[in-house]
Design an enzyme around this catalytic site. Structure first.
Site, PDB file in Angstrom:
ATOM      1  N   CYS A 154     -28.261  14.851  -9.078  1.00 62.37           N
ATOM      2  CA  CYS A 154     -27.766  14.514  -7.856  1.00 62.37           C
ATOM      3  C   CYS A 154     -29.175  15.816  -7.675  1.00 62.37           C
ATOM      4  O   CYS A 154     -30.231  15.241  -7.905  1.00 62.37           O
ATOM      5  CB  CYS A 154     -26.866  15.438  -7.212  1.00 62.37           C
ATOM      6  SG  CYS A 154     -25.991  14.311  -5.693  1.00 62.37           S
ATOM      7  N   HIS A 178     -22.176  12.628 -10.714  1.00 63.01           N
ATOM      8  CA  HIS A 178     -21.189  13.665 -10.924  1.00 63.01           C
ATOM      9  C   HIS A 178     -20.407  13.558 -11.537  1.00 63.01           C
ATOM     10  O   HIS A 178     -19.252  12.676 -11.639  1.00 63.01           O
ATOM     11  CB  HIS A 178     -21.061  14.112  -9.409  1.00 63.01           C
ATOM     12  CG  HIS A 178     -21.410  14.901  -8.826  1.00 63.01           C
ATOM     13  ND1 HIS A 178     -22.158  16.458  -8.897  1.00 63.01           N
ATOM     14  CD2 HIS A 178     -22.387  14.180  -7.332  1.00 63.01           C
ATOM     15  CE1 HIS A 178     -23.080  16.191  -7.670  1.00 63.01           C
ATOM     16  NE2 HIS A 178     -23.365  15.467  -6.648  1.00 63.01           N
TER      17      HIS A 178
END
Length: 488
Positions: free
Chosen positions: A336, A434
């Site tokens: 991310c 994630h």
């Protein structure tokens, strides 16, 4: 019939409120009671994607799991995600509501009480009992005006309170008795009982302490809870909790993985499954410390303030350590915000994270990112490229990343989209997804690539087992029937 509710406030942060609520939620679910968790206001950069397309604090996600409920934005209607020492992004009922400085938020709170009470009413309509968790300390009377997190909510919703103190940090008698001393009388009347948490050693040594607290406050003693080491298997909400867990090193492990502790690290429970692997020595590198030279993999984690954390990364000299790591043949993974940092450039033309700006990235991937106002929140599944190992995870990010190496993706999603980028030699990778290490298949594949062997233990089952042990622990040491009687 309208559900009953009871609230658990603390004498301070980190006294164990979140785990008390999670353990009680599982214990009551075992009893066949429809239980729902609720936290009016939370502050955390560790969040979860909900079934209704928003985000809530990770602690409420764990509590919902304990209660065997799908995640809902109404379980945590106000979530503050810190972006600086004095400011945060404000998430209301799962969506970005705006940004506020610490002082500004004190006046904003009165605008948010309606959302909080609306979400609370929705949960009460679908449960037998709602377990409410407070935030920080009940005794922060300097923040009492317009409060929606502790006594302000309890009074507005007429919910009785159980106060939780932490004996492990010391001074628990003073912190519990002192809380009553500083609260205004009408707030103090909301407290019906207390719990002393994290007792180490012989509980009988604190029997007099329990009686003294009860005598001085008039509150019912509802339990003295011994410290439970197995609770460390449950996801942490505070990065400091994670740092404490990783102090236990595994020098005999074949695989060493390092994660720099960025000031605004986000969704750091990505690393819990690795920490639980006996064959992995996971190191959270604190500011001022070098990235270890013998690490096989360095992971740049998610961030709530990517540009600021990139500056912090460089200020610590970690960019130099990272290039030396690659010269030695090491591997790098960015998740991310960490993925965004690995590119050539990050632009924030709309001032999403602060003043509008454009900065150079680490230049290890041929990609660049533009931060935008739209936020991607979704659960995903698919296979990794090029080894076709299945995965499940979630996306939670702002920004759009493009560039030449996006044609060499890391993941292929189930809907046909691809995600991430890989360098030509495959040793630098970045992804927006994630939760990859929480998938046993992906975690095992990563560890094998680094020359190790995974334990074969199911991460999901380990969390379930830990919740069951926590519930049984609270059944033994709390007066759960007394807590239920006080709910209204």
């Amino acid at each position: 019939m309208t559900a009953r509710a009871i609230m658990f406030q603390g004498t301070g942060s980190n006294v164990g409120k979140s785990l008390v609520v999670a353990g009680l939620a599982r214990a009551l679910a075992h009893r066949g009671i429809r239980v729902a968790p609720f936290k009016p206001q939370n502050m955390s950069n560790n969040a979860a994607v909900t079934a209704d397309g928003g985000e809530i604090g990770r602690a409420q996600a764990l509590q919902a799991r304990a209660a065997r409920l799908p995640l809902s934005v109404h379980m945590n209607p106000v979530l503050l995600k810190p972006q600086s020492e004095t400011g945060a992004q404000v998430i209301v009922q799962g969506r970005i509501w705006g940004q506020a400085g610490a002082r500004q938020f004190q006046s904003v709170k009165r605008e948010l009480l309606g959302f909080v009470l609306d979400s609370f009413a929705r949960l009460k309509a679908e449960a037998d009992i709602v377990l409410v968790e407070g935030a920080g300390s009940a005794s922060e009377i300097n923040l009492r005006a317009n409060d929606i997190a502790n006594m302000g909510f309890a009074r507005a919703a007429n919910v009785p309170v159980v106060l939780v103190g932490d004996i492990d940090r010391g001074g628990v008698i003073a912190s519990l008795v002192g809380t009553k001393a500083v609260l205004e009388a009408d707030d103090a009347k909301m407290i019906d009982g207390f719990i002393v948490n994290k007792m180490r050693g012989d509980p009988s040594l604190f029997a007099d302490g329990m009686r003294e607290i009860a005598s001085r406050t008039g509150w019912a003693p509802l339990g003295l809870v011994p410290f439970l080491p197995e609770a460390a298997r449950l996801p942490a909400e505070d990065a400091l909790d994670l740092a404490e867990r990783l102090d236990a090193r595994k020098p005999e492990a074949k695989v060493k993985i390092a994660v720099p502790l960025l000031p605004r690290i986000a969704n750091f429970d990505d690393f819990d499954p690795l920490a639980a692997e006996g064959g992995v020595d996971l190191i959270l590198v604190k500011p001022g410390e070098p990235l270890p030279g013998d690490a096989k993999l360095i992971v740049l984690p998610g961030s709530k303030a990517t540009i600021a954390d990139l500056h912090a990364f460089i200020a610590n000299g970690w960019d130099i350590d990272l290039r030396a790591h690659l010269r030695r043949g090491g591997h790098v993974l960015g998740i991310c915000g960490g993925f965004q940092m690995l590119g050539r450039r990050i632009a924030d033309p709309y001032g999403i994270e602060g003043p509008a700006c454009e900065v150079a990235g680490l230049g290890l991937l041929e990609v660049e990112t533009v931060l935008t106002g739209d936020k991607t929140l979704r659960e995903v599944q698919g296979v990794s490229v090029p080894d076709s190992v299945p995965f499940r995870g979630y996306e939670m990010h702002v920004g759009r990343t493009t560039g030449a190496e996006m044609t060499s993706p890391v993941l292929r999603l189930g809907d046909g989209r691809v995600d991430g980028a890989r360098s030509g030699d495959g040793r630098v990778m970045g992804t927006y997804v994630h939760g990859l290490f929480g998938d046993d298949r992906q975690r095992a594949a990563f560890i094998r690539k680094l020359g190790g062997e995974a334990s074969g233990v199911s991460h999901e089952q380990a969390v379930e087992d830990a919740l069951d042990r926590l519930a049984a622990h609270l059944e033994r040491h709390l007066d759960i029937d007394g807590i239920l009687k006080r709910a209204r």
